[in-house]
Design a protein around this motif. Structure first.
Motif, mmCIF file in Angstrom:
data_model
loop_
_atom_site.group_PDB
_atom_site.id
_atom_site.type_symbol
_atom_site.label_atom_id
_atom_site.label_comp_id
_atom_site.label_asym_id
_atom_site.label_seq_id
_atom_site.Cartn_x
_atom_site.Cartn_y
_atom_site.Cartn_z
ATOM 1 N N LEU A 168 0.933 -1.188 0.144
ATOM 2 C CA LEU A 168 -0.106 -0.166 -0.377
ATOM 3 C C LEU A 168 0.862 1.039 -0.232
ATOM 4 O O LEU A 168 0.310 2.322 -0.664
ATOM 5 N N ALA A 169 1.432 1.181 0.728
ATOM 6 C CA ALA A 169 2.892 1.998 0.581
ATOM 7 C C ALA A 169 3.518 3.059 -0.999
ATOM 8 O O ALA A 169 3.700 3.480 -0.884
ATOM 9 N N VAL A 226 1.587 5.629 -7.304
ATOM 10 C CA VAL A 226 0.459 6.823 -7.732
ATOM 11 C C VAL A 226 1.031 8.725 -8.004
ATOM 12 O O VAL A 226 0.851 9.501 -8.727
ATOM 13 N N TRP A 227 1.340 8.794 -6.434
ATOM 14 C CA TRP A 227 1.898 10.164 -6.353
ATOM 15 C C TRP A 227 2.989 10.852 -7.881
ATOM 16 O O TRP A 227 2.825 11.592 -7.827
ATOM 17 N N GLY A 279 2.107 13.994 4.409
ATOM 18 C CA GLY A 279 1.336 12.168 4.464
ATOM 19 C C GLY A 279 2.045 11.605 5.353
ATOM 20 O O GLY A 279 2.282 10.904 6.627
ATOM 21 N N THR A 280 3.269 11.976 4.422
ATOM 22 C CA THR A 280 4.682 10.390 4.959
ATOM 23 C C THR A 280 5.249 11.065 6.548
ATOM 24 O O THR A 280 5.134 10.346 7.648
ATOM 25 N N ILE A 320 1.993 14.491 -0.286
ATOM 26 C CA ILE A 320 2.864 13.048 -0.214
ATOM 27 C C ILE A 320 4.607 13.872 1.249
ATOM 28 O O ILE A 320 4.220 12.638 2.154
ATOM 29 N N THR A 355 0.580 3.847 -2.780
ATOM 30 C CA THR A 355 0.632 5.179 -3.161
ATOM 31 C C THR A 355 1.476 6.355 -3.204
ATOM 32 O O THR A 355 1.612 7.418 -4.257
ATOM 33 N N VAL A 356 3.489 5.800 -3.175
ATOM 34 C CA VAL A 356 4.519 6.894 -3.855
ATOM 35 C C VAL A 356 4.241 6.456 -5.329
ATOM 36 O O VAL A 356 4.151 7.819 -5.789
#
Length: 156
Positions: A35-36, A42-43, A63-64, A60, A39-40
């Motif tokens: 998932l992480a 997709v970003w 969020g991180t 990002i 997410t990266v």
């Protein structure tokens, strides 16, 4: 006489302990990593769509940072519990073993100076065992010294 029962943890504390354990276990899973990573990715892929703007970067970063900040405390809580449980298990083994020195029970509470002093004693114990060519024979510094002196007398 049976040992006294352990005090019950407050309800909020027990809930947080379960939450911390669950989140810590889950965060180390393949799913969490996937998932992480997703997410990266997709970003990163949306960078051109947002023209690599400061807002895009801020999303990002924020969020991180928030996730890292919260995870530090959850992981530390779980590590503290694991460490305490390990100390308790070792204390039980030390207390139950007839030949073990009880001075090491709760050694985690010793000062750095006391730890260094005991380290020196155990280095001496290891050296005596090395000289005797028998690493498993003695259990305490006193016993090592006594065995060492007996061996010296026997060789004379």
């Amino acid at each position: 006489m049976p040992p006294a029962p352990l005090p019950a943890a407050p309800t909020g504390s027990a809930f947080f302990a379960r939450l911390a354990g669950t989140v810590t276990a889950w965060s180390g899973s393949t799913l969490a990593f996937s998932l992480a990573l997703g997410t990266v990715l997709v970003w990163a892929v949306t960078g051109p769509l947002f023209q690599y703007s400061e807002t895009w970067q801020l999303v990002i970063n924020t969020g991180t940072t928030i996730i890292t900040f919260l995870m530090v405390f959850l992981i530390q809580r779980a590590q503290n519990k694991d460490s305490l449980v390990l100390h308790l298990k070792l204390n039980e083994l030390i207390a139950a073993h007839k030949g073990a020195s009880n001075r090491l029970i709760n050694a985690q509470d010793f000062t750095e100076e006391e730890i260094n002093l005991l380290h020196g004693y155990f280095c001496l114990l290891a050296e005596k065992a090395r000289q005797d060519h028998d690493l498993g024979r003695t259990h305490s510094v006193e016993e090592a010294e006594e065995n060492h002196q007996e061996k010296k007398r026997a060789h004379r």
